[in-house]
Design a protein around this motif. Structure first.
Motif, PDB file in Angstrom:
ATOM      1  N   GLU B   6       0.936  -1.148  -0.128  1.00 38.07           N
ATOM      2  CA  GLU B   6      -0.056  -0.031   0.012  1.00 38.07           C
ATOM      3  C   GLU B   6       0.816   1.195  -0.161  1.00 38.07           C
ATOM      4  OE1 GLU B   6      -2.424   0.039   3.459  1.00 38.07           O
ATOM      5  OE2 GLU B   6      -4.149  -0.049   2.152  1.00 38.07           O
ATOM      6  N   LEU B   7       1.859   1.241   0.742  1.00 40.94           N
ATOM      7  CA  LEU B   7       2.866   2.423   0.834  1.00 40.94           C
ATOM      8  C   LEU B   7       3.647   2.604  -0.332  1.00 40.94           C
ATOM      9  CD1 LEU B   7       3.139   4.327   3.305  1.00 40.94           C
ATOM     10  CD2 LEU B   7       4.890   2.894   4.177  1.00 40.94           C
ATOM     11  N   SER B  10       1.582   4.376  -2.696  1.00 43.83           N
ATOM     12  CA  SER B  10       1.307   5.818  -2.086  1.00 43.83           C
ATOM     13  C   SER B  10       2.851   6.707  -2.283  1.00 43.83           C
ATOM     14  CB  SER B  10       1.001   5.804  -0.552  1.00 43.83           C
ATOM     15  OG  SER B  10       1.294   7.188  -0.175  1.00 43.83           O
ATOM     16  N   PHE B 134     -11.774   8.056  -6.463  1.00 46.90           N
ATOM     17  CA  PHE B 134     -10.839   7.516  -5.413  1.00 46.90           C
ATOM     18  C   PHE B 134     -10.880   6.128  -4.887  1.00 46.90           C
ATOM     19  CE2 PHE B 134      -7.792  10.971  -4.206  1.00 46.90           C
ATOM     20  CZ  PHE B 134      -8.705  11.993  -4.619  1.00 46.90           C
ATOM     21  N   ARG B 136     -10.740   2.347  -4.378  1.00 45.71           N
ATOM     22  CA  ARG B 136      -9.756   1.589  -4.108  1.00 45.71           C
ATOM     23  C   ARG B 136      -9.621   0.458  -5.171  1.00 45.71           C
ATOM     24  NH1 ARG B 136     -11.535  -0.140   1.809  1.00 45.71           N
ATOM     25  NH2 ARG B 136      -9.262  -1.270   1.738  1.00 45.71           N
ATOM     26  N   PRO B 143      -2.115  -2.298  -4.016  1.00 44.27           N
ATOM     27  CA  PRO B 143      -3.551  -1.732  -3.768  1.00 44.27           C
ATOM     28  C   PRO B 143      -3.290  -0.199  -3.773  1.00 44.27           C
ATOM     29  CG  PRO B 143      -2.520  -2.728  -1.695  1.00 44.27           C
ATOM     30  CD  PRO B 143      -1.409  -2.890  -3.001  1.00 44.27           C
ATOM     31  N   GLY B 144      -3.949   0.179  -4.179  1.00 46.86           N
ATOM     32  CA  GLY B 144      -4.088   1.998  -4.114  1.00 46.86           C
ATOM     33  C   GLY B 144      -5.569   2.507  -4.465  1.00 46.86           C
ATOM     34  N   VAL B 145      -5.346   3.893  -4.726  1.00 48.94           N
ATOM     35  CA  VAL B 145      -6.686   4.220  -5.164  1.00 48.94           C
ATOM     36  C   VAL B 145      -6.394   4.789  -6.670  1.00 48.94           C
ATOM     37  CG1 VAL B 145      -7.690   5.372  -2.777  1.00 48.94           C
ATOM     38  CG2 VAL B 145      -6.056   6.604  -4.156  1.00 48.94           C
ATOM     39  N   GLN B 148      -4.019   7.685  -7.468  1.00 50.63           N
ATOM     40  CA  GLN B 148      -2.651   7.501  -7.371  1.00 50.63           C
ATOM     41  C   GLN B 148      -2.229   6.697  -8.742  1.00 50.63           C
ATOM     42  OE1 GLN B 148      -2.813   4.949  -3.797  1.00 50.63           O
ATOM     43  NE2 GLN B 148      -2.125   6.852  -2.438  1.00 50.63           N
TER      44      GLN B 148
ATOM     45  N   SER C 206       0.404  12.879   1.091  1.00 50.87           N
ATOM     46  CA  SER C 206      -0.113  11.392   1.500  1.00 50.87           C
ATOM     47  C   SER C 206      -0.004  11.183   2.917  1.00 50.87           C
ATOM     48  CB  SER C 206       0.731  10.473   0.752  1.00 50.87           C
ATOM     49  OG  SER C 206       0.233   9.024   1.293  1.00 50.87           O
ATOM     50  N   VAL C 208      -0.911   8.171   4.116  1.00 48.54           N
ATOM     51  CA  VAL C 208      -1.343   6.886   4.235  1.00 48.54           C
ATOM     52  C   VAL C 208      -0.158   6.470   5.237  1.00 48.54           C
ATOM     53  CG1 VAL C 208      -0.611   4.725   3.036  1.00 48.54           C
ATOM     54  CG2 VAL C 208      -2.052   6.511   2.050  1.00 48.54           C
ATOM     55  N   GLN C 212      -1.573   4.231   8.639  1.00 50.57           N
ATOM     56  CA  GLN C 212      -1.091   2.829   8.704  1.00 50.57           C
ATOM     57  C   GLN C 212      -0.583   2.476  10.097  1.00 50.57           C
ATOM     58  OE1 GLN C 212       1.598   1.767   5.582  1.00 50.57           O
ATOM     59  NE2 GLN C 212       0.159   1.052   4.083  1.00 50.57           N
ATOM     60  N   GLN C 241      -9.074   5.461   2.193  1.00 54.25           N
ATOM     61  CA  GLN C 241      -8.397   4.502   1.513  1.00 54.25           C
ATOM     62  C   GLN C 241      -8.031   3.190   2.261  1.00 54.25           C
ATOM     63  OE1 GLN C 241      -4.663   5.861  -0.250  1.00 54.25           O
ATOM     64  NE2 GLN C 241      -4.094   3.876  -0.774  1.00 54.25           N
TER      65      GLN C 241
END
Lengths: 235, 299, 382
Positions: B6-7, B10, B134, B136, B143-145, B148, C206, C208, C212, C241
């Motif tokens: 996920e990160l 992002s 946005f 998902r 995984p993201g939106v 992104q 961001s 995120v 998290q 998200q």
């Protein structure tokens, strides 16, 4: 073809060159002689509109081009092979040549210019995809000349093209210049050595300290003894 | 592991934004040697113009489709860049002023655009519509939106175009030539003024598009320019100015350090603000030419 | 009389007739400092709109002490030195009181002028606690919802929820840090552990990574102490998200309408502190009348503060008996029960006991965001 009247100018406030009168007719080959620091390169800079400050008139093909920006002069048929070659080292030979053709007038085709230059300099054809920075000094000089020729110039200025080259290469380039002359190209060559000027020019202007002190056929200058005497006699 | 992927998405999206700003700096610096810090404010202006075209919140309140906003914003940025070069840079170059003068003048341009944005668009943050929302999404294991992924895709598109331009077209080579050796390039008949104007126009367009892309994430607001300018500059220093790819690499490295550091480094949360500056100072001290070397300029 | 002379006389008479209204009756001059271009524009302008509407209605029903209220409005761009300069200008213009609607630093700076010139000043909507204590200025009155009251009300609501561990999220502005510290103090006093405090720095693209960590900490609720719009938007985006479900409790900063536009569809269910109950019948009437008689969108709590503020001034003027600064000051200080549109049901403004912050300790409410609107009241008072 080219006429300069009372040309003067410099990089900052003071004039480096003053009172320069030059004249070249079509098809001629003329030399600009003088010791280091005489202002020969400065004259070329003035003629190609790269000198920051400049006064006097320049006529090219009968047209007053004193106010024209440098890139327009190239399109008009005036090309310079600069001192030290100044090729683009990371680019290939082909890319270097291609850039030379950026200002090629629409009437000509780039492919034709490539043919012409590669015929003149077969060594460049061999190394077409080689990075220019990896070539020898002589090959780089050929590339510099070839690049200038890509814009189909009618007047070619060369600034000390033989500097630092081996005698064999000098001979080769002299032969190429002769061919170009035969093809109708007008040339103005900046040189320090009278012997070389003799081999590629019919007459010469001699410059010392920013001024033209003598203007004569090369043969006459050669008969007059050592050029150094002429340089020092002016002081 | 889920967190990591996920990160990754992002950080890649953020890194792409930084990379675009770095590219805007780069296309201007290469042929002119001028650092244009106003690109951040140009990105902000691009974001606002995007809001004006895409929603009803700002005049002319058009609510047009996104692709038209992309074109309008890019054209707007190009115009802004070209106009700035014409009015603020060219007179200095004509007088032979050193590059530093132009850099300082462009700092003034920065202020003018920021105040102009405030006057024209107000002080409240404005929402910028995302063309694909946005949602998902999962692309492969990532995984993201949707926004992104749009940013990542658009950025790669811009960089690919830039790389193709510089490496494969004659005019791109001409720009490179100006960057390598201005005087020799001029002798080829390359019009240096036009190269400068086009460089600024390209930088403006890229910066404005970057603003359009990032504003759905952050809103369009009048203070967004300065952080973008800093992040873009840091990315540029990391990646080096020699190669187009360097801008993207620098942006990604910066974003990864920021976000992965925030996630896993045992540092108080507020300290993450320092990461970009630590990187910037470190690179300036120890590797000022950046990670990617320019093609050799030895003649 | 010759033709030209009679013409001149007629023209002169006409000119005098035109100027008559200026000499007809004195107005009571009231100053207003607002912000059209700066950072406080989005609350200064609505408050000012409420003041203007209130003054208009007061004038329509005969004015005060037989005179009309005349508002003189100045723009301080939310800059403290400009605010002081504008305050001085208003005092020179002859205002009997001026209302400050812009940010705290600007209002504070203008206070120095109030003190020096002995001119009453009212901050109708500003809630900063230190405004009446930082400077001992008997001419300064504040009726905005005090931060301490709002936070205490939020903590009272929180205590009922039985949370064990929460997270605090803020940005890196000083104000946000202040809220976070207030939250932390109130939470710890209630025996609730703050598991982590995440900072979303300005310029972030961001949040995120921050969220998290919050997700990983498995807290019972998240306290949003941020005040900067873009960073708050990132918070809400990342929250969505990551598919998080923890309840979000916000400061009264979230009662600012601009955030609903900016974070549309993202704030559903957010709990926040406010000082406005839209379900009160008198408030409903106010909102309907306002919409009928004004263009530029419906009113909210901010317009209500302006409305209440100008009505407070009118009431004090009546008690003072004359548009005199000293008498007005004394009249204001003497008000111990003034019914308002703002505030929880049954609360009022009061300066009893010599205090100059008039907001009622039970005046704050807890509300929830519903359907992209500031929704119903969940708890009134502490």
């Amino acid at each position: 073809m080219l006429e300069a009247r009372a040309l003067a100018g410099g990089y900052r406030k003071a004039d480096v060159i003053a009172d320069i009168d030059l004249r070249l007719d079509a098809g001629e080959s003329v030399a600009l002689l003088g010791p280091n620091g005489a202002g020969k390169s400065t004259v070329l800079a003035a003629l190609t509109a790269t000198l920051p400050r400049r006064s006097g008139a320049i006529l090219f093909n009968g047209r007053d081009v004193s106010a024209e920006p440098g890139h327009k002069l190239v399109a008009a048929g005036l090309a310079l092979v600069p001192e030290g070659r100044q090729i683009f080292a990371p680019f290939t030979v082909r890319d270097n040549l291609r850039l030379g053709a950026i200002a090629l007038p629409r009437a000509h085709r780039v492919a034709d210019r490539f043919d012409y230059v590669f015929t003149l300099f077969p060594r460049l054809a061999e190394r077409a995809s080689q990075r220019a920075g990896t070539m020898s000094g002589g090959e780089q000089q050929m590339l510099a000349i070839g690049r200038a020729l890509m814009s189909a110039p009618r007047l070619l200025l060369l600034d000390e093209p033989f500097l630092g080259l081996a005698p064999m290469i000098v001979e080769e380039i002299l032969a190429t210049l002769a061919r170009l002359r035969a093809d109708g190209l007008t040339t103005l060559i900046v040189e320090q050595k009278l012997e070389i000027a003799l081999a590629c020019a019919t007459r010469a202007y001699v410059m010392v300290n920013g001024r033209v002190i003598r203007h004569a056929p090369c043969a006459e200058l050669a008969a007059g003894g050592d050029l150094q005497d002429i340089y020092f006699s002016a002081n | 592991m889920e967190d990591f992927l996920e990160l990754l998405v992002s950080a890649t999206a953020s890194g792409c934004v930084y990379g675009l700003l770095a590219l805007a700096y780069l296309v201007i610096i290469r042929p002119t040697s001028i650092i244009n810090f106003a690109v951040g404010e140009w990105a902000a202006s691009g974001a606002f113009v995007g809001v004006a075209v895409l929603s009803t919140l700002v005049w002319p309140a058009l609510e047009w489709p996104w692709w038209s906003a992309l074109l309008i914003v890019a054209a707007f940025g190009a115009l802004v860049g070209y106009g700035t070069e014409l009015l603020c840079v060219r007179p200095l170059v004509a007088r032979g002023a050193p590059e530093l003068s132009a850099i300082l003048v462009l700092l003034g341009v920065l202020v003018i655009f920021r105040e102009g944005n405030t006057l024209l668009f107000g002080a409240s943050p404005l929402p910028s519509p995302a063309p694909f929302g946005f949602r998902r999404m999962l692309i492969g294991p990532f995984p993201g939106v949707s926004q992104q992924f749009l940013i990542i895709g658009a950025t790669f598109g811009v960089f690919l175009s830039a790389w193709l331009f510089f490496e494969r077209t004659v005019w791109g080579r001409a720009f490179e030539a100006v960057a390598l050796n201005r005087k020799a390039a001029a002798l080829m008949g390359i019009d240096l003024r036009m190269v400068g104007a086009l460089a600024f126009a390209a930088g403006g367009a890229i910066a404005a598009v970057a603003g359009l892309l990032v504003s759905p994430l952050t809103s369009a607001h009048f203070l967004m320019g300065l952080p973008l300018a800093t992040q873009g500059f840091t990315a540029l220093v990391i990646g080096g100015i020699g190669r187009v790819e360097g801008a993207l690499l620098g942006g990604l490295i910066l974003a990864f350090v920021e976000q992965f550091g925030a996630r896993w480094l045992p540092v108080p949360s507020g300290m993450t603000l320092a990461f970009p500056f630590v990187l910037l100072i470190g690179f300036l001290l120890f590797r000022p030419t950046g990670l990617l070397r320019a093609p050799e300029t030895r003649v | 009389m010759s033709r030209s002379r009679s013409t001149r006389l007629s023209l002169a008479a006409f000119a005098i007739a035109l100027t008559m209204p200026a000499f007809a009756q004195d107005t009571i001059k009231i100053g207003v400092i607002t912000d059209h271009v700066g950072g406080s524009k989005f609350y200064a302008e609505p408050v000012t709109r409420g003041i203007e509407y209130g003054a208009r209605k007061i004038n329509e029903s005969g004015g005060v002490l037989g005179r009309k209220l005349e508002l003189i409005i100045e723009d301080d761009q939310n800059k403290p030195d400009v605010s002081a300069a504008k305050a001085r200008k208003l005092v020179d213009d002859g205002v009997v009181i001026f209302l400050s609607t812009t940010g705290s630093p600007s209002t504070q700076q203008a206070q120095t002028v109030s003190l020096e010139t002995k001119t009453p000043q009212l901050a109708p909507a500003n809630g900063a606690d230190q405004m009446t204590t930082a400077l001992d200025n008997p001419y300064f009155f504040q009726t905005g919802p005090l931060a301490s009251v709002q936070l205490a009300t939020l903590m009272a609501y929180t205590r009922k929820k039985g949370f064990k561990e929460v997270a605090i999220v803020r940005d890196n502005t000083a104000l946000s840090q202040g809220f976070a510290d207030s939250f932390r103090g109130g939470l710890e006093k209630a025996g609730i552990k703050v598991a982590l405090e995440e900072v979303i720095p300005q310029g972030s693209t961001s949040a995120v990574a921050n969220l998290q960590k919050v997700r990983g900490a498995k807290v019972d609720a998240i306290f949003q102490a941020g005040i900067s719009g873009p960073e708050m938007l990132q918070f809400f985006r990342a929250y969505a998200q990551l598919g998080m479900k923890e309840p979000i409790y916000g400061s009264y900063n979230l009662s600012i309408p601009a955030y609903l536009t900016m974070a549309k569809d993202l704030m559903e269910g957010v709990i926040f502190a406010d000082a406005f109950d839209p379900d009160r019948p008198d408030v409903k009437t106010f909102l309907t009348d306002f919409a009928k008689e004004n263009s530029g969108g419906p009113a909210g709590s901010l317009e209500a503060y302006g409305w209440d503020g100008i009505h407070l001034v009118a009431e004090a003027l009546r008690r003072a008996g004359a548009p005199d600064r000293e008498k007005l000051r004394a009249a204001l200080q003497g008000i111990d029960k003034f019914d308002t549109i703002v505030g929880a049901k049954g609360t009022f403004w009061s300066f009893a006991g010599g205090k100059r912050a008039g907001f009622h300790p039970q005046g704050a409410v807890i509300r929830v965001v519903e359907n992209n609107q500031h929704g119903r009241v969940l708890q009134a008072g502490q």
